[in-house]
Design a protein around this motif. Sequence first.
Motif, PDB file in Angstrom:
ATOM      1  N   ASP A  71      -2.246   1.167  -5.291  1.00 24.75           N
ATOM      2  CA  ASP A  71      -1.121   0.366  -4.823  1.00 24.75           C
ATOM      3  C   ASP A  71      -1.077  -0.916  -5.645  1.00 24.75           C
ATOM      4  OD1 ASP A  71       0.892   0.130  -2.483  1.00 24.75           O
ATOM      5  OD2 ASP A  71      -0.087  -1.825  -2.485  1.00 24.75           O
ATOM      6  N   ARG A 117       9.567  -0.875   2.258  1.00 25.86           N
ATOM      7  CA  ARG A 117       8.696   0.219   1.865  1.00 25.86           C
ATOM      8  C   ARG A 117       9.206   1.520   2.510  1.00 25.86           C
ATOM      9  NH1 ARG A 117       3.452  -1.941  -0.344  1.00 25.86           N
ATOM     10  NH2 ARG A 117       2.273  -0.247   0.614  1.00 25.86           N
ATOM     11  N   PRO A 118       8.617   2.655   2.176  1.00 32.93           N
ATOM     12  CA  PRO A 118       9.125   3.941   2.681  1.00 32.93           C
ATOM     13  C   PRO A 118       9.311   4.003   4.196  1.00 32.93           C
ATOM     14  CG  PRO A 118       7.561   4.339   0.925  1.00 32.93           C
ATOM     15  CD  PRO A 118       7.539   2.861   1.185  1.00 32.93           C
ATOM     16  N   GLU A 119       8.440   3.329   4.930  1.00 30.33           N
ATOM     17  CA  GLU A 119       8.593   3.365   6.393  1.00 30.33           C
ATOM     18  C   GLU A 119       9.909   2.716   6.811  1.00 30.33           C
ATOM     19  OE1 GLU A 119       5.481   1.199   5.318  1.00 30.33           O
ATOM     20  OE2 GLU A 119       5.391   3.163   4.377  1.00 30.33           O
ATOM     21  N   GLY A 145       1.329   2.799  -1.570  1.00 34.67           N
ATOM     22  CA  GLY A 145       2.664   2.730  -0.971  1.00 34.67           C
ATOM     23  C   GLY A 145       3.687   2.473  -2.074  1.00 34.67           C
ATOM     24  N   PHE A 146       3.283   1.625  -3.016  1.00 33.63           N
ATOM     25  CA  PHE A 146       4.114   1.312  -4.178  1.00 33.63           C
ATOM     26  C   PHE A 146       3.132   1.200  -5.334  1.00 33.63           C
ATOM     27  CE2 PHE A 146       6.579  -1.837  -6.790  1.00 33.63           C
ATOM     28  CZ  PHE A 146       7.703  -1.057  -6.997  1.00 33.63           C
ATOM     29  N   GLU A 148      -5.595   2.685  -1.923  1.00 34.15           N
ATOM     30  CA  GLU A 148      -5.161   4.076  -1.995  1.00 34.15           C
ATOM     31  C   GLU A 148      -4.963   4.605  -0.590  1.00 34.15           C
ATOM     32  OE1 GLU A 148      -6.941   6.352  -5.640  1.00 34.15           O
ATOM     33  OE2 GLU A 148      -8.529   5.167  -4.701  1.00 34.15           O
ATOM     34  N   THR A 196       1.065  -7.830   5.393  1.00 31.67           N
ATOM     35  CA  THR A 196       0.962  -6.506   4.777  1.00 31.67           C
ATOM     36  C   THR A 196       0.034  -6.520   3.570  1.00 31.67           C
ATOM     37  OG1 THR A 196       3.249  -6.094   5.428  1.00 31.67           O
ATOM     38  CG2 THR A 196       2.295  -4.626   3.742  1.00 31.67           C
ATOM     39  N   TYR A 197       0.358  -7.376   2.612  1.00 36.19           N
ATOM     40  CA  TYR A 197      -0.421  -7.355   1.373  1.00 36.19           C
ATOM     41  C   TYR A 197      -1.781  -8.011   1.539  1.00 36.19           C
ATOM     42  CZ  TYR A 197       3.719  -5.411  -0.600  1.00 36.19           C
ATOM     43  OH  TYR A 197       4.766  -4.569  -0.845  1.00 36.19           O
ATOM     44  N   ARG A 224      10.106   9.151  -2.024  1.00 36.66           N
ATOM     45  CA  ARG A 224       9.672   8.637  -0.724  1.00 36.66           C
ATOM     46  C   ARG A 224      10.704   7.723  -0.088  1.00 36.66           C
ATOM     47  NH1 ARG A 224       3.849   6.320  -0.932  1.00 36.66           N
ATOM     48  NH2 ARG A 224       4.231   6.379   1.296  1.00 36.66           N
TER      49      ARG A 224
END
Lengths: 294, 294, 294, 294
Positions: free
Chosen positions: C277, C122-124, C231-232, C228, C217-218, C10
């Motif tokens: 996650d 993160r992937p984004e 992301g990680f 779910e 975010t978190y 990813r």
Amino acid sequence: MNVGFIGLGRMGVGMAANLLKAGHDVTVYNRTPGKDEEIVQMGARPAAEVAEACDGEIVVTMLADDHAVESVVYGDQRVLASLAKGAIHVSSSTISVALAERLTADHAAAGQRFVAAPVFGRPEAAADGKLFVVAAGESEAVTTATPFFDAVGQKTFVVSETPKAANLVKLSGNFLIASVIESLGEAIALVSKGGVDRHQYLDLLTSTLFGAPVYKTYGGLIVDRKFEPAGFAAPLGQKDIRLVLAAAEELRVPLPIASLLRDRFLSLLAHGGDNLDWSALGSLAARDAGEAAN
Amino acid sequence: MNVGFIGLGRMGVGMAANLLKAGHDVTVYNRTPGKDEEIVQMGARPAAEVAEACDGEIVVTMLADDHAVESVVYGDQRVLASLAKGAIHVSSSTISVALAERLTADHAAAGQRFVAAPVFGRPEAAADGKLFVVAAGESEAVTTATPFFDAVGQKTFVVSETPKAANLVKLSGNFLIASVIESLGEAIALVSKGGVDRHQYLDLLTSTLFGAPVYKTYGGLIVDRKFEPAGFAAPLGQKDIRLVLAAAEELRVPLPIASLLRDRFLSLLAHGGDNLDWSALGSLAARDAGEAAN
Amino acid sequence: MNVGFIGLGRMGVGMAANLLKAGHDVTVYNRTPGKDEEIVQMGARPAAEVAEACDGEIVVTMLADDHAVESVVYGDQRVLASLAKGAIHVSSSTISVALAERLTADHAAAGQRFVAAPVFGRPEAAADGKLFVVAAGESEAVTTATPFFDAVGQKTFVVSETPKAANLVKLSGNFLIASVIESLGEAIALVSKGGVDRHQYLDLLTSTLFGAPVYKTYGGLIVDRKFEPAGFAAPLGQKDIRLVLAAAEELRVPLPIASLLRDRFLSLLAHGGDNLDWSALGSLAARDAGEAAN
Amino acid sequence: MNVGFIGLGRMGVGMAANLLKAGHDVTVYNRTPGKDEEIVQMGARPAAEVAEACDGEIVVTMLADDHAVESVVYGDQRVLASLAKGAIHVSSSTISVALAERLTADHAAAGQRFVAAPVFGRPEAAADGKLFVVAAGESEAVTTATPFFDAVGQKTFVVSETPKAANLVKLSGNFLIASVIESLGEAIALVSKGGVDRHQYLDLLTSTLFGAPVYKTYGGLIVDRKFEPAGFAAPLGQKDIRLVLAAAEELRVPLPIASLLRDRFLSLLAHGGDNLDWSALGSLAARDAGEAAN
């Protein structure tokens, strides 16, 4: 019985001596030359190479750590390459659960047998043949190794047919001892800063609810602040906590006290504790409380 | 000796009975009526009010917590207002170090004397006169109270002339017991998830390095998962850890294991553990490891 | 620049795409076939073997863990055997400090160069070329690799001439993120059980002192209990905490919060959290407090 | 609005000044005489007694701790005895959840109203009217007090109709700040011992994922080891962690990081940290790692 014995450190030398006293034929090997003099004078046959100690029914390894065990097991002229089919490697070292698993598989693949038989007890107990042996392995192999257990220990506990279980039990035992050291260290720091005499306090504890030898032994070292010479050095204690945490990680078992012990050991070592007995862990609570350590 | 005895709970009733057996004149008081029947039948004089139990040389309080002690000590017709000059208040309850300090000052201001004499032992030991007494206070007062200690205990430790020191020692002892419960809980969770039978494991521990009664008693409760009925209920254990932390805070002594125990108790109580024995603390490591508590 | 890119997960796929967009010649390799379709359509050259991705000035590895990196680096036709003298292996994977040290030595022995360049994001962020790059290595090699950093990241920090320092920084960053997750989880469990709306609470935090993206975010994932899809994933978070603890052990630095995080991750995984996650760590405080995770 | 203001410490003096600037009639009281000079010169009316500050619609208390608040609220001529029926006591002090509960009940019994309105922000923010206000209380009372909130803060969050909820939120916020200090202290100790420049490291953190003011402010104090003079003294930080733990105990919420912070604060204070800023907590990880605090 014809027994090879590899590793003549403070524990090993006593164990090998007791094997001799029990009438076994013992061939000894130690990496550092000269360490075998005393035991050879008692009747052991000196081996110049690992392979020479591997020609009997059993070879025992009693070494400091995973690395030392790996270095005598793997490679040309080493245990795995030298042991006869059906012969047994008894590992009494305090090694990782992961290495026990690997040795089990590798000896099986070589047609040999592996028994894990770590021991509880300090060097004096090894010298007196008063160790406690925790054994695990295939039933017949354990039976074959029993004369060895009887020679070095006062009692043997067979805990599983899977060798690594014995290592897990051994590591958990060292974890419990270190827990006693830490909790005693905290309690002593507390009452001592509160004005109670720490020697009297330990006497009170050990003559009431905490009469086990472990409280007397380690409590005594803590209240006397007698951390040298090391009976069991701090880096070895740290290693064992690392191994218990590694085993717990594999099994996904959180161990908060073990995590605390890990951090305590690192702090002890970061402050020059490499040559101290692991009971010096029990002085850190006082240090954190601002109490001088003398 | 003419002794008042306040508090006829599971511990107190055994202690008062042993005072009677030792030939003392005992006047008993309990807040909840009816609890004194058994002991009155054995020869104790019932007191309708706290004040009636305060007319001898000594009045003993054996109550659940600080609040209970404060409520019988302070106020009209209560201990402080009723005790003769020179008479002694012996506090055997597990109370805070802060309250012990306050009682010492208040009794002194009233011309009375205060001795802290908390005890170690479960209700069976109280019934058998086998408690361990930790006493502290002015030397003469402690001597005067000694016949009481002898009647209820198998051994008395005089740790200081400052009463609160005895409470600190008592609290530290309960901290050490709870540390054993937690560390055993962790070790058992680990080896058990690793395939070792937990009953055999406990047997191994207690027949080797961990032979103290505390390992047998609490280890047994943990491996049997027998947390009811409570010999010592979880909320009382939690209270004691709170008190040891409060004393440690006053003395500025960090106690990481006690901090862990605090969190463990809160989790136990948050999951409905109010009626469980405090040894249920030893089941939380298994729960965190995802093991059913069957 | 002619760049090989190994690892199209990813993160990797976004990074490789940005390399293409920046005009570089990119050869991609992924162990699992088919994963390169999208990126090949964008212009990348597919490599059937690792060796084919190693014929440029630079080869980047962006893989899940130490094991994956070792398996593409060591062995016939692998990176170490294929890279030209003077060519650079840039490791952007989050690997152990120990492996970084080993790779530095092995590439040097082969006349090659090694740069550690792990990334935050993160992937984004990888897809948007907005990663933060933490680079370390010999100065000239870092300069040569800079076009790669510029293509995938919004900013690059060169922290040392010793590659492993970058890995240490990366791991410490993930430790700090996990610390935020845990502390937020505790605070939210507390105020929520105290009757405060957890969404409003998070809004209050993030619009005052805790405005950093990491809290938004978190914190958002925790208050929404949206763990779910991951992301990680939790096992990756656990791996990173293991690596940070291993690095800290080597350096003898106690890290009590990291130790706590370790235990939290084990509990999460022991309760079936493999696919969640890593922010699910932030739900454990509520669980311990007896709050349902509805 | 006619406002009484009790407590002219570093925070209070700025808040009172902003009330004056907003055009309110302010009567100020401080236990230590002379502290009101500056604010009286700005137009405040000095009160010789607490009672004199209680003749308006609102009296604000901004004091160091529970004890200070209790001493101005309870007793003859004190707030509770002096406030008119329907008048409001706004408590901006960081007090315990338990005291907030007690004040709510006592003011209600006296026909008065109680609003909890603790604030976030250091003295500079108080001086600039840039505090964040966390308010809770009966809706009408909160509305009445809003001009006070507007005068001292940049934003107000109304979190509950139950006053103590605001105190819980405030305490949880200080817990989160202390968590940042501790985790930063650990991370900095780690990378610093690993050879990374700690100033560059902090710069990296705060320009990427950790851009919140709290990381910049406290991180800066830690990397500069500038713990004097104290903006917020360590004993106050310790008090707040004690209060958050007390609230958590009441709610039965385990808070492992708060427990760690508690022990850290005790160690800091045991080593003479009474006059240091609470960010000195962030130096303990380095100390435990054997790093000099030069």
